[in-house]
Design an enzyme around this catalytic site. Structure first.
Site, PDB file in Angstrom:
ATOM      1  N   LYS A 245       1.221  -0.924  -0.049  1.00  0.00           N
ATOM      2  CA  LYS A 245      -0.079  -0.230   0.487  1.00  0.00           C
ATOM      3  C   LYS A 245       0.843   1.202  -0.026  1.00  0.00           C
ATOM      4  O   LYS A 245       1.232   1.468   1.142  1.00  0.00           O
ATOM      5  CB  LYS A 245      -1.118   0.273   1.764  1.00  0.00           C
ATOM      6  CG  LYS A 245      -2.077   1.614   0.766  1.00  0.00           C
ATOM      7  CD  LYS A 245      -2.210   1.902   2.433  1.00  0.00           C
ATOM      8  CE  LYS A 245      -1.606   3.027   2.965  1.00  0.00           C
ATOM      9  NZ  LYS A 245      -1.359   3.928   1.034  1.00  0.00           N
TER      10      LYS A 245
ATOM     11  N   GLY B  41       7.022   4.877   7.708  1.00  0.00           N
ATOM     12  CA  GLY B  41       6.366   6.474   7.824  1.00  0.00           C
ATOM     13  C   GLY B  41       6.554   7.313   8.965  1.00  0.00           C
ATOM     14  O   GLY B  41       7.583   6.523   9.471  1.00  0.00           O
ATOM     15  N   SER B  42       5.259   8.110   9.666  1.00  0.00           N
ATOM     16  CA  SER B  42       5.692   8.916  10.317  1.00  0.00           C
ATOM     17  C   SER B  42       5.755   8.364  12.184  1.00  0.00           C
ATOM     18  O   SER B  42       4.922   7.580  11.963  1.00  0.00           O
ATOM     19  CB  SER B  42       4.677  10.316  10.639  1.00  0.00           C
ATOM     20  OG  SER B  42       4.221   9.690  10.763  1.00  0.00           O
TER      21      SER B  42
ATOM     22  N   GLU C 115       9.710   1.262  10.371  1.00  0.00           N
ATOM     23  CA  GLU C 115      10.807   2.684   9.894  1.00  0.00           C
ATOM     24  C   GLU C 115       9.785   3.856   9.896  1.00  0.00           C
ATOM     25  O   GLU C 115       9.342   4.192   9.219  1.00  0.00           O
ATOM     26  CB  GLU C 115      11.346   1.843   8.372  1.00  0.00           C
ATOM     27  CG  GLU C 115      12.058   0.583   8.269  1.00  0.00           C
ATOM     28  CD  GLU C 115      13.342   0.973   9.087  1.00  0.00           C
ATOM     29  OE1 GLU C 115      13.882   1.563   9.664  1.00  0.00           O
ATOM     30  OE2 GLU C 115      14.631  -1.006   9.288  1.00  0.00           O
TER      31      GLU C 115
ATOM     32  N   CYS D 241      14.067  10.279   5.662  1.00  0.00           N
ATOM     33  CA  CYS D 241      14.074  10.496   6.815  1.00  0.00           C
ATOM     34  C   CYS D 241      15.579   9.871   7.665  1.00  0.00           C
ATOM     35  O   CYS D 241      15.362  10.246   8.631  1.00  0.00           O
ATOM     36  CB  CYS D 241      13.459   8.830   6.933  1.00  0.00           C
ATOM     37  SG  CYS D 241      13.989   7.413   6.176  1.00  0.00           S
TER      38      CYS D 241
ATOM     39  N   GLU E 201      10.411  16.295  13.595  1.00  0.00           N
ATOM     40  CA  GLU E 201      11.236  16.329  12.245  1.00  0.00           C
ATOM     41  C   GLU E 201      10.427  17.059  11.350  1.00  0.00           C
ATOM     42  O   GLU E 201       9.156  17.868  11.349  1.00  0.00           O
ATOM     43  CB  GLU E 201      10.491  14.670  11.983  1.00  0.00           C
ATOM     44  CG  GLU E 201      11.219  14.460  10.673  1.00  0.00           C
ATOM     45  CD  GLU E 201      10.500  12.917  10.249  1.00  0.00           C
ATOM     46  OE1 GLU E 201       9.299  12.541  10.821  1.00  0.00           O
ATOM     47  OE2 GLU E 201      11.303  12.620   9.656  1.00  0.00           O
TER      48      GLU E 201
END
Ligand code: NAD
Length: 493
Positions: A185, A238-239, A261, A296, A397
């Site tokens: 996805k 993702g976050s 991650e 990232c 971030e």
């Protein structure tokens, strides 16, 4: 560089795009318009996966797992992986164009960085298919004991928009190599390369139906995958905040195995004795600002030792002023467009926060207003000097072309500041003092440490963070453990 087949791509974009489940393309639910972030013009439409498509994806992934995919030999599985890598190589220009159109990064970045790595990671893991051994354990009292590594099952691979194809390939290759089936996805606005890859795999009949599925859509679709009890594993990039939702949903119906991650706010420590200061600054600048700072693991907190602080600030500023934002396909452009409107607005909000936190603005600080850039999401590379580590721009971030510079005076002070952050993805340090480098490698709370370079990635080395930057590792032999379960077998002799 190959000539880019732009016209073919434009013809392909005219047709709305669909999810791929059980070996079929399925229209599914509501249409969603995708925009080119470099000019905000419509690119194409995709249909979000509906519940029927999601059910078909997980059911056919489950059936393939027990059937066709389980029955082929390891050698055949390795050949299938190599064939996917070769397809990506054969369609490198076309896929690089699609990545750039949807993501806004430079075509040269898609073509030179993302595409070769996406192809090669399949070769790397094809090599592991028959080399990830089990062991015989030295048990006593008349028993034989051995372990078996088995595939986990159906894996949902949820990826963000910054390296859409590459990050999916990082997950697909080890998952398939270990005999799992997958449902990928991507983020909704950056689905094009994966849709095209699904078409290529389908046409070439490389995989039995149901082994590779692609579902289109956003957070709601991601949540439904995490809740689906037919899925045994979620590998999410993702976050860190969304990861908490992923964890909650993934343990609510069945206890899924998880790899996460996540975000980063990585320190980059430049000591006055760095070997070649100009080279150090150029390398560090590139690490921060390539792919328009949407990486990232990029260094975003620069800690610079006081004697060279002024010199580093000046050099960083001159590099930032030289950046040319513009059409990602133009050879003169050196920075592309931010990926989407929400991210563009978020970065600009943080830039305003930095100004209010009374950092000294060395460069950038606004969107790029040149005629080439005014219709797209372009932001000038932004440097905030004289920041302190407690400020929001130093702690949170931002995920864009924004870096803070903080002076320091001694080793203990800078090590403490580097570690004072929720994230622990990567860290860089530049020094000629070997003892100090080793001390920092021990002391830095970070999943990866780069000494006198930043970002030397290789498939054989684990990639991933600690603290709020994630659980588990991608790459290397380490990723194989994430996609297998270990069985212990006891025989009484
Ligand atoms: P995001 O967390 O918003 O979304 C990531 C993916 O999760 C997307 O596919 C999204 O549609 C999906 N999603 C969103 N909400 C969900 C939910 N509730 N349940 C399940 N799925 C959901 O991240 P983003 O904005 O797309 O990407 C940027 C983030 O990704 C940054 O924090 C960045 O640091 C991180 N990132 C980490 C790595 C790494 O390897 N550590 C690599 C790239 C990006």
């Amino acid at each position: 560089m190959e000539t880019a087949p732009l016209e073919t791509t434009q013809a392909w974009l005219k047709e709305p795009k669909m999810s791929y489940a059980g070996g079929e393309f399925i229209k599914g639910g509501a249409p969603l318009s995708l925009k080119n972030p470099a000019n905000c013009r419509d690119l194409t439409k995709i249909y979000e996966a509906d519940d029927r498509t999601l059910a078909l994806a997980s059911l056919s992934a489950q059936n393939a797992m027990r059937g066709a995919w389980a029955q082929i030999t390891r050698r055949e599985r390795a050949q299938a992986l190599e064939a996917i890598g070769q397809l990506i190589r054969d369609h490198r220009s076309e896929l690089a164009i699609l990545e750039t159109l949807a993501n806004g990064k430079l075509y040269s970045e898609s073509f030179n960085d993302d595409l070769p790595e996406s192809a090669d990671v399949f070769d790397y893991y094809a090599g592991w298919v028959d080399k990830y051994y089990s062991e015989t354990c030295p048990v006593e009292r008349g028993f034989l004991n051995y372990t078996v590594r088995e595939p986990i099952g159906v894996c949902a691979l949820i990826v963000p928009w910054n390296f859409p194809l590459l990050l999916a390939c990082w997950k697909m290759a080890p998952a398939l190599a270990m005999g799992n089936t997958v449902i990928v996805k991507p983020a909704p606005n950056t689905t094009l390369t994966l849709i095209r890859l699904a078409e290529l795999i389908d046409t070439a009949k490389i995989l039995p139906p149901g082994v590779f599925n692609l579902v289109l859509g956003g957070a709601e679709i991601g949540q439904k995958l995490c809740l689906d009890p037919r899925i045994q594993k979620v590998s999410f990039t993702g976050s860190s905040d969304v990861a908490k939702e992923v964890v909650k949903a993934s343990v609510s119906q069945n206890l899924k195995s998880l790899t996460l991650e996540l975000g980063g706010k990585s320190p980059n420590i430049i000591f006055a004795d760095a070997k070649d200061l100009d080279w150090t600054v150029r390398q560090s600048f590139r690490a921060s600002f390539s792919h328009k700072g949407e990486k990232c693991s990029e260094p975003t907190r620069f800690f610079v030792e006081a004697p060279v602080y002024k010199q580093v600030c000046e050099h960083m500023a001159s590099l930032a002023h030289a950046v040319v934002c513009g059409d990602p396909f133009a050879s003169l452009s050196t920075q592309g467009a931010q990926c989407n409107e929400a991210q563009f607005e978020k970065i600009l909000r943080y830039i305003e926060i930095g100004k209010k936190e009374s950092c000294r603005l060395l460069a950038g600080g606004e969107r790029d207003r040149s005629p080439d850039c005014q219709d797209g999401y372009f932001i000038r590379p932004t440097l905030f000097a004289d920041a302190n580590n407690a400020m929001r721009v130093s702690q949170e971030e931002i995920f864009g072309p924004v870096v803070v510079l903080i002076p320091f005076h001694d080793d203990e002070e800078v090590l403490a500041m580097a570690n004072q952050n929720r994230y622990g993805l990567a860290a860089g340090l530049w020094t000629r003092d070997l003892s100090r480098a080793l001390r920092f490698c021990q002391g830095l709370e970070s999943g990866m440490v780069f000494v006198n370079h930043y970002g030397c990635y290789d498939f054989s080395s684990p990639f991933g963070g600690i603290k709020d930057s994630g659980w588990g590792k991608e790459m290397g032999v380490h990723a194989l453990a994430e996609y297998t379960k270990l069985k212990s077998v006891w025989f009484k002799i």
